[in-house]
Motif scaffolding. Structure first.
Motif, PDB file in Angstrom:
ATOM      1  N   GLN A 367      55.460 119.651  56.793  1.00 33.72           N
ATOM      2  CA  GLN A 367      55.163 120.968  55.513  1.00 33.72           C
ATOM      3  C   GLN A 367      55.079 120.260  53.932  1.00 33.72           C
ATOM      4  O   GLN A 367      56.679 120.073  54.338  1.00 33.72           O
ATOM      5  CB  GLN A 367      54.423 122.215  55.903  1.00 33.72           C
ATOM      6  CG  GLN A 367      54.392 122.674  57.530  1.00 33.72           C
ATOM      7  CD  GLN A 367      54.439 124.160  57.756  1.00 33.72           C
ATOM      8  OE1 GLN A 367      53.956 125.390  56.539  1.00 33.72           O
ATOM      9  NE2 GLN A 367      54.966 124.516  58.476  1.00 33.72           N
ATOM     10  N   ILE A 381      51.341 124.164  53.533  1.00 37.95           N
ATOM     11  CA  ILE A 381      51.696 125.124  54.547  1.00 37.95           C
ATOM     12  C   ILE A 381      51.415 125.930  54.942  1.00 37.95           C
ATOM     13  O   ILE A 381      50.014 126.252  54.340  1.00 37.95           O
ATOM     14  CB  ILE A 381      52.926 125.435  53.398  1.00 37.95           C
ATOM     15  CG1 ILE A 381      54.077 124.926  52.651  1.00 37.95           C
ATOM     16  CG2 ILE A 381      53.749 126.968  53.500  1.00 37.95           C
ATOM     17  CD1 ILE A 381      54.954 125.164  51.754  1.00 37.95           C
ATOM     18  N   THR A 593      49.544 120.484  62.393  1.00 43.27           N
ATOM     19  CA  THR A 593      50.905 121.098  62.745  1.00 43.27           C
ATOM     20  C   THR A 593      50.212 121.738  64.000  1.00 43.27           C
ATOM     21  O   THR A 593      49.024 122.123  64.090  1.00 43.27           O
ATOM     22  CB  THR A 593      50.864 122.429  62.112  1.00 43.27           C
ATOM     23  OG1 THR A 593      52.080 122.121  60.317  1.00 43.27           O
ATOM     24  CG2 THR A 593      52.362 123.279  62.984  1.00 43.27           C
TER      25      THR A 593
END
Length: 677
Positions: A367, A381, A593
């Motif tokens: 992030q 994020i 992610t």
């Protein structure tokens, strides 16, 4: 002289030559008889010549005889030996005047045999008839007893008017039967006993026993027994006349009837052993009310009536019933109470709760966050990751530098440590703080694996058809509401409060067993298993897991059945990335992610009922649990305590010692009750 020949003529000649050489002094002729395959007709002719008897032989008399003897016999003994030989071969001799007829045994009882006097004569094997009179016992009663003692061709009958027995058989067997009859007749001598009554009334007892004697005689199909009962009202006694056996039986019956009443009048107290007096009283009262309302007349019509005047009251202190009513109604109620006041079976219900859970997950992501004093202007994020935001806030410069004590090249170390402490897995980061630009990079890598194997076995003992439950867990508070009251004063005082409701969290088992006639049990079951998934300062934030089953099943005695359960596979795959940048080969990992989670849950609930009908079954079920918990305590005692004496660890006594202590307590209680009485 012994005779041994292969033909009949030689045997007969040798047989007739026996004893021709007389002694100097001869008292009687003697014969030594040895026969082998000799014709029976030749034997009859020889006996007739030797004894001087006229013998008439039935044409059906045939056969060969064999006799072995080493002792001489006289002529009379020779005749008795002749009769025995005939009997062995199925023939008999019937004397009629001076003539003896040799016929088959089956024809003897219808032949004109001689009738012998009452006194026994000379014992022989001749077929005769004799009449035996009895003085004390019924002749008809002896016939079934004596019949197996005489041969099939013999005749035996009873003549009731003269109480005599007529027998047609050989003389020797009649003497044996006569001796048996005399012994039995002498033991049945008629005597009179006087039995004085203490509680019963002599007239009532005599009427009752007379009816009993007549009923027994009618059922047996015989005459009335030779038993006489007379009531003496003046002395309240019963005179019993009869043989010893009948008199002894009547004395036992009279002793049973001559007992004091437990209570007098129309009020009786019935103490219960197992049932509850209040419940039994309510049931019997409803039954009596239905009987009063439904009175069926002889023509089948239903009418209202109140013939039942009985009342039932329960005394809970002594667990007894007080019955008021007539004697017949009271007897009927006692019969119903006796059938209701029985020991009920118990059921030991054991639940087996098995829960196996496996959680396997992996997280990997990078992030970014770019910002300066004017604000953040670029990031990837995760919005749902609060810890990443906390790390970014700790590292990035404050929006108002004058309001914070940090320098230009410093960041909030405490906030950063708090955020990292709440982040599972490996967290790597890099940040730069400058006048123009601040950058934060956070690398998060996590591999999680959790295995749970939970076994719970709650057990519960209850009576048949009685509901019971057991709860093992915690009583947890849950916030249900809050209220704030702002004061009217200038200080603005407030009076906040919250409403809390407490609920049980754990294992709850509720069961009602119903035992069938066989060895099966119908169970009304409600099983609940709940647990907390997380803890928080505020009770309203608590989350509970709940597994609940409510069903009705039938299981055999000591049989394990499954109530239900859950087999669950939960696979979740999530990916977050920056568009275009996240799809670049190799470099795209810097802007993506990924999270993968696999959860497998196996939850099964079993039940095992065990029927306990007596104390032995109860002791066995209790002993198993008792010894198990004692073994666990002994194992803990072997490991010992640190810094303390091992004897401080409590251990229950041995099961045998516990039973012995209970028996001693019961004996002491029994002695105390006896002394009180």
């Amino acid at each position: 002289m012994k005779v041994s020949s292969r033909n009949r003529l030689a045997s007969l000649l040798l047989f007739m030559l026996i004893g021709l050489a007389p002694a100097p002094v001869v008292v009687a002729q003697e014969y030594t008889v040895n026969l082998k395959e000799t014709d029976i007709q030749e034997l009859i002719k020889f006996v007739a010549d030797a004894t001087g008897t006229t013998i008439v032989v039935d044409p059906a008399v045939k056969g060969k005889v064999k006799v072995v003897s080493s002792k001489p016999v006289s002529s009379d003994e020779l005749y008795e030996l002749f009769l025995s030989i005939l009997d062995v071969h199925g023939y008999t001799a019937v004397r009629s005047g001076g003539v003896v007829r040799v016929i088959q045994n089956k024809d003897a009882r219808s032949a004109p045999v001689a009738v012998r006097d009452n006194q026994p004569g000379q014992t022989s094997d001749e077929y005769v008839t004799q009449v035996i009179r009895l003085d004390n016992i019924s002749a008809a009663k002896l016939i079934p007893v004596l019949r197996p003692l005489v041969p099939q061709q013999a005749h035996m009958a009873a003549y009731a008017p003269s109480n005599a027995i007529i027998i047609s058989d050989v003389s020797a067997n009649i003497d044996r039967i006569r001796d048996i009859i005399e012994r039995m007749d002498n033991s049945a001598v008629q005597e009179t006993d006087i039995v004085r009554l203490e509680y019963a009334v002599a007239d009532d007892v005599v009427k009752m026993l007379d009816q009993l004697s007549k009923s027994e005689a009618k059922q047996s199909g015989g005459n009335e027994p030779e038993l006489l009962l007379v009531a003496d009202a003046r002395t309240n006694s019963v005179l019993v006349n009869g043989d010893e056996i009948e008199r002894a039986r009547m004395r036992r019956l009279i002793a049973h009837l001559d007992t004091p009443l437990e209570q007098s009048g129309n009020v009786k107290v019935v103490y219960l052993e197992y049932a509850q007096a209040k419940e039994i009283a309510e049931v019997l009262t409803r039954v009596m009310a239905n009987i009063d309302q439904l009175d069926t007349s002889g023509d089948g019509a239903t009418k209202r009536g109140s013939s039942n005047n009985s009342t039932i009251e329960a005394d809970e202190g002594t667990n007894s019933l007080i019955i008021t009513g007539d004697a017949d109604e009271m007897a009927a109620l006692e019969g119903v109470i006796m059938r209701l006041d029985i020991r009920r079976a118990q059921v030991l219900v054991e639940a087996i709760i098995v829960e196996m859970e496996m959680v396997d997950g992996q997280d990997l992501g990078l992030q970014w966050l770019f910002a300066n004093q004017n604000g953040a202007f670029g990031s990837n994020i995760n919005a749902g990751d609060a810890r990443a935001r906390q790390i970014a806030e700790a590292v990035l410069p404050p929006s108002d530098p004058e309001a914070t004590p940090l320098g230009d090249d410093e960041f909030d170390l405490g906030a950063l440590a708090g955020a990292l402490a709440q982040t599972p897995g490996l967290s790597l980061g890099w940040g730069t703080i400058g006048d123009d630009l601040s950058m934060t990079v956070i690398l998060n890598a996590l591999k999680e694996q959790t295995n749970a194997n939970i076994l719970s076995t709650p057990s519960l003992l209850t009576l048949d058809n009685e509901e019971a439950y057991i709860t093992v867990g915690q009583n947890v508070p849950f916030v249900t509401g809050s209220f704030t009251n702002t004061g009217s004063g200038g200080d603005g005082a407030q009076n906040p409060f919250q409403t809390i409701e407490r609920e049980n969290v754990g294992i709850t088992l509720t069961v009602t067993p119903h035992i069938n006639d066989g060895d099966s049990v119908v169970l009304d079951i409600e099983q609940e298993v709940s647990s907390l998934t997380g803890l928080s300062v505020v009770a309203s934030d608590l989350i509970t897991n709940e597994r609940r089953i409510q069903t009705k099943v039938m299981a055999g005695d000591n049989q394990i059945v499954v109530l239900g359960g859950l087999i669950k596979d939960d696979v979740q795959d999530a990916s977050q990335k920056v568009p275009i940048l996240g799809d670049i080969p190799f470099l795209g990992r810097l802007f993506r992610t990924d999270a993968v989670s696999v959860t497998k849950t196996n939850l099964l609930i079993f039940i095992r009922p065990t029927i306990i009908r007596d104390d032995a079954d109860l002791d066995g079920a209790s002993a198993d649990k008792y010894r198990y918990i004692r073994d666990q305590q002994l194992l803990r005692k072997e490991r010992g305590l640190m810094f303390l004496d091992d004897d401080l660890i409590p251990v229950v006594p041995e099961w045998e010692e516990q039973i012995k202590q209970l028996d001693e307590i019961k004996e002491e209680s029994a002695v105390t009750e006896d002394e009180g009485q």
